[in-house]
Motif scaffolding. Structure first.
Motif, PDB file in Angstrom:
ATOM      1  N   TYR A  44       0.003   1.784 -11.008  1.00 47.24           N
ATOM      2  CA  TYR A  44      -0.315   0.832  -9.941  1.00 47.24           C
ATOM      3  C   TYR A  44       0.668  -0.339  -9.927  1.00 47.24           C
ATOM      4  O   TYR A  44       0.274  -1.503 -10.048  1.00 47.24           O
ATOM      5  CB  TYR A  44      -1.747   0.305 -10.113  1.00 47.24           C
ATOM      6  CG  TYR A  44      -2.778   1.403 -10.119  1.00 47.24           C
ATOM      7  CD1 TYR A  44      -3.225   1.969  -8.921  1.00 47.24           C
ATOM      8  CD2 TYR A  44      -3.295   1.892 -11.320  1.00 47.24           C
ATOM      9  CE1 TYR A  44      -4.161   2.982  -8.919  1.00 47.24           C
ATOM     10  CE2 TYR A  44      -4.236   2.907 -11.329  1.00 47.24           C
ATOM     11  CZ  TYR A  44      -4.667   3.454 -10.125  1.00 47.24           C
ATOM     12  OH  TYR A  44      -5.604   4.461 -10.128  1.00 47.24           O
ATOM     13  N   PRO A  45       1.959  -0.057  -9.778  1.00 49.09           N
ATOM     14  CA  PRO A  45       2.947  -1.143  -9.818  1.00 49.09           C
ATOM     15  C   PRO A  45       2.755  -2.174  -8.712  1.00 49.09           C
ATOM     16  O   PRO A  45       3.195  -3.315  -8.860  1.00 49.09           O
ATOM     17  CB  PRO A  45       4.286  -0.407  -9.672  1.00 49.09           C
ATOM     18  CG  PRO A  45       3.945   0.906  -9.032  1.00 49.09           C
ATOM     19  CD  PRO A  45       2.599   1.260  -9.569  1.00 49.09           C
ATOM     20  N   ALA A  46       2.095  -1.801  -7.619  1.00 47.52           N
ATOM     21  CA  ALA A  46       1.847  -2.763  -6.544  1.00 47.52           C
ATOM     22  C   ALA A  46       1.014  -3.937  -7.035  1.00 47.52           C
ATOM     23  O   ALA A  46       1.166  -5.064  -6.548  1.00 47.52           O
ATOM     24  CB  ALA A  46       1.144  -2.079  -5.375  1.00 47.52           C
ATOM     25  N   THR A  47       0.162  -3.696  -8.013  1.00 51.54           N
ATOM     26  CA  THR A  47      -0.639  -4.787  -8.579  1.00 51.54           C
ATOM     27  C   THR A  47       0.251  -5.788  -9.302  1.00 51.54           C
ATOM     28  O   THR A  47       0.088  -7.001  -9.158  1.00 51.54           O
ATOM     29  CB  THR A  47      -1.699  -4.239  -9.551  1.00 51.54           C
ATOM     30  OG1 THR A  47      -2.603  -3.391  -8.833  1.00 51.54           O
ATOM     31  CG2 THR A  47      -2.488  -5.377 -10.194  1.00 51.54           C
ATOM     32  N   GLY A  48       1.202  -5.292 -10.083  1.00 56.93           N
ATOM     33  CA  GLY A  48       2.121  -6.190 -10.779  1.00 56.93           C
ATOM     34  C   GLY A  48       2.932  -7.025  -9.803  1.00 56.93           C
ATOM     35  O   GLY A  48       3.112  -8.231  -9.997  1.00 56.93           O
ATOM     36  N   ARG A  49       3.418  -6.389  -8.745  1.00 55.38           N
ATOM     37  CA  ARG A  49       4.178  -7.125  -7.735  1.00 55.38           C
ATOM     38  C   ARG A  49       3.301  -8.171  -7.048  1.00 55.38           C
ATOM     39  O   ARG A  49       3.772  -9.271  -6.722  1.00 55.38           O
ATOM     40  CB  ARG A  49       4.768  -6.149  -6.717  1.00 55.38           C
ATOM     41  CG  ARG A  49       5.846  -5.234  -7.292  1.00 55.38           C
ATOM     42  CD  ARG A  49       6.622  -4.518  -6.207  1.00 55.38           C
ATOM     43  NE  ARG A  49       5.801  -3.556  -5.485  1.00 55.38           N
ATOM     44  CZ  ARG A  49       5.686  -2.270  -5.824  1.00 55.38           C
ATOM     45  NH1 ARG A  49       6.331  -1.798  -6.886  1.00 55.38           N
ATOM     46  NH2 ARG A  49       4.950  -1.448  -5.105  1.00 55.38           N
ATOM     47  N   ALA A  50       2.035  -7.825  -6.835  1.00 51.90           N
ATOM     48  CA  ALA A  50       1.115  -8.767  -6.186  1.00 51.90           C
ATOM     49  C   ALA A  50       0.888  -9.997  -7.054  1.00 51.90           C
ATOM     50  O   ALA A  50       0.818 -11.122  -6.547  1.00 51.90           O
ATOM     51  CB  ALA A  50      -0.211  -8.075  -5.891  1.00 51.90           C
ATOM     52  N   VAL A  51       0.772  -9.803  -8.371  1.00 54.17           N
ATOM     53  CA  VAL A  51       0.589 -10.946  -9.274  1.00 54.17           C
ATOM     54  C   VAL A  51       1.780 -11.889  -9.178  1.00 54.17           C
ATOM     55  O   VAL A  51       1.617 -13.112  -9.074  1.00 54.17           O
ATOM     56  CB  VAL A  51       0.388 -10.478 -10.735  1.00 54.17           C
ATOM     57  CG1 VAL A  51       0.352 -11.684 -11.673  1.00 54.17           C
ATOM     58  CG2 VAL A  51      -0.895  -9.680 -10.872  1.00 54.17           C
ATOM     59  N   ILE A  99      -5.626  -8.358  -3.250  1.00 57.78           N
ATOM     60  CA  ILE A  99      -6.378  -9.081  -2.227  1.00 57.78           C
ATOM     61  C   ILE A  99      -5.901 -10.528  -2.158  1.00 57.78           C
ATOM     62  O   ILE A  99      -5.641 -11.068  -1.074  1.00 57.78           O
ATOM     63  CB  ILE A  99      -7.889  -9.026  -2.517  1.00 57.78           C
ATOM     64  CG1 ILE A  99      -8.408  -7.592  -2.352  1.00 57.78           C
ATOM     65  CG2 ILE A  99      -8.655  -9.992  -1.609  1.00 57.78           C
ATOM     66  CD1 ILE A  99      -9.874  -7.425  -2.667  1.00 57.78           C
ATOM     67  N   LEU A 100      -5.760 -11.162  -3.311  1.00 52.84           N
ATOM     68  CA  LEU A 100      -5.372 -12.577  -3.344  1.00 52.84           C
ATOM     69  C   LEU A 100      -3.925 -12.788  -2.912  1.00 52.84           C
ATOM     70  O   LEU A 100      -3.567 -13.870  -2.433  1.00 52.84           O
ATOM     71  CB  LEU A 100      -5.589 -13.141  -4.748  1.00 52.84           C
ATOM     72  CG  LEU A 100      -7.042 -13.130  -5.256  1.00 52.84           C
ATOM     73  CD1 LEU A 100      -7.115 -13.697  -6.664  1.00 52.84           C
ATOM     74  CD2 LEU A 100      -7.972 -13.888  -4.319  1.00 52.84           C
ATOM     75  N   ALA A 101      -3.104 -11.773  -3.054  1.00 56.07           N
ATOM     76  CA  ALA A 101      -1.694 -11.887  -2.633  1.00 56.07           C
ATOM     77  C   ALA A 101      -1.519 -11.619  -1.150  1.00 56.07           C
ATOM     78  O   ALA A 101      -0.483 -11.962  -0.576  1.00 56.07           O
ATOM     79  CB  ALA A 101      -0.826 -10.929  -3.444  1.00 56.07           C
TER      80      ALA A 101
END
Length: 240
Positions: free
Chosen positions: A15-22, A226-228
């Motif tokens: 789930y690399p999209a999560t890392g980018r979102a952070v 969501i927060l990003a």
């Protein structure tokens, strides 16, 4: 504030999209975010399956890689709990880099609830076991979600019940895990939400896999994504 992202194994791999979102979220809030390339596993799997020596090696690596940062942020209550709960014994009292799960970093260190997010979807929140019981994040995630523009938050019945993943628990106790998952899926479906969120991709993977097999029409989305999300850069559903 100089912040390091501890992306965690599962997020980095699946789930690399999560890392980018952070990174996108924290930079929007004024943080200088770095990604130490030498980082690897926190050692939780090793520790939980009876290999404390190997977990200790990974703990020492973590201490070296993340030394000197004002804070280390992880999009995983499970991995943050491993660092905070078990590293003190594995490292024999040595200093441990200050490590935070995302929601507690936002609320406690940055002091923000409204992060400027926009997410026009029906959402229900699953509080994962480690974030709830080990870290005690409490209502921080739901307070953040309620401040997101356009988001409709639906309460999850029996929210504090485990989803049945538990890392190797789901492999070693498959029947029990499946029964727990079934209860959780029915609770999620009963809310009428079209998005399930949580602070751990491991639980989202477990629940989301079950929901996809049921064709329930509920998309698992990590809290960070969501927060990003903003009106200018909205979240895009996974296509895989």
């Amino acid at each position: 504030m100089r912040v390091a992202l501890f992306v965690t194994c599962l997020t980095d791999t699946f789930y690399p999209a999560t890392g980018r979102a952070v990174v996108r979220l924290l930079e929007r809030l004024g943080c200088v975010v770095e990604f130490p390339f030498e980082q690897t596993c926190c050692g939780q799997m090793h520790y939980n399956t009876g290999y404390p020596a190997q977990a200790g090696e990974l703990a020492r690596r973590y201490r070296r890689v993340f030394a000197g940062y004002d804070a280390v942020v992880a999009p995983s209550g499970s991995c943050a709990a491993m660092v905070r709960e078990y590293y003190p014994s594995l490292l024999a009292g040595a200093d441990i880099p200050p490590t935070y799960e995302l929601s507690e970093f936002l609320v406690d260190l940055l002091g923000v609830l409204d992060v400027g997010a926009h997410f026009p979807h029906r959402v229900t929140y699953h509080p994962t076991c480690h974030s709830l019981r080990a870290l005690g994040v409490g209502d921080r995630p739901t307070r953040l979600l309620r401040a997101v523009r356009g988001l409709q938050l639906y309460e999850l019945p029996q929210a504090q019940s485990c989803c049945g993943f538990g890392g190797t628990f789901a492999v070693k106790n498959a029947d029990t895990s499946t029964a727990m998952l079934s209860d959780k899926m029915h609770a999620v479906a009963s809310t009428g939400a079209d998005v399930l969120t949580a602070g751990d991709n491991s639980c989202l993977m477990h629940i989301g896999g079950g929901l996809s097999r049921l064709r329930a029409g509920v998309q698992p989305v990590h809290l960070a994504e969501i927060l990003a999300s903003t009106e200018e850069e909205p979240w895009q559903p996974a296509t895989r």
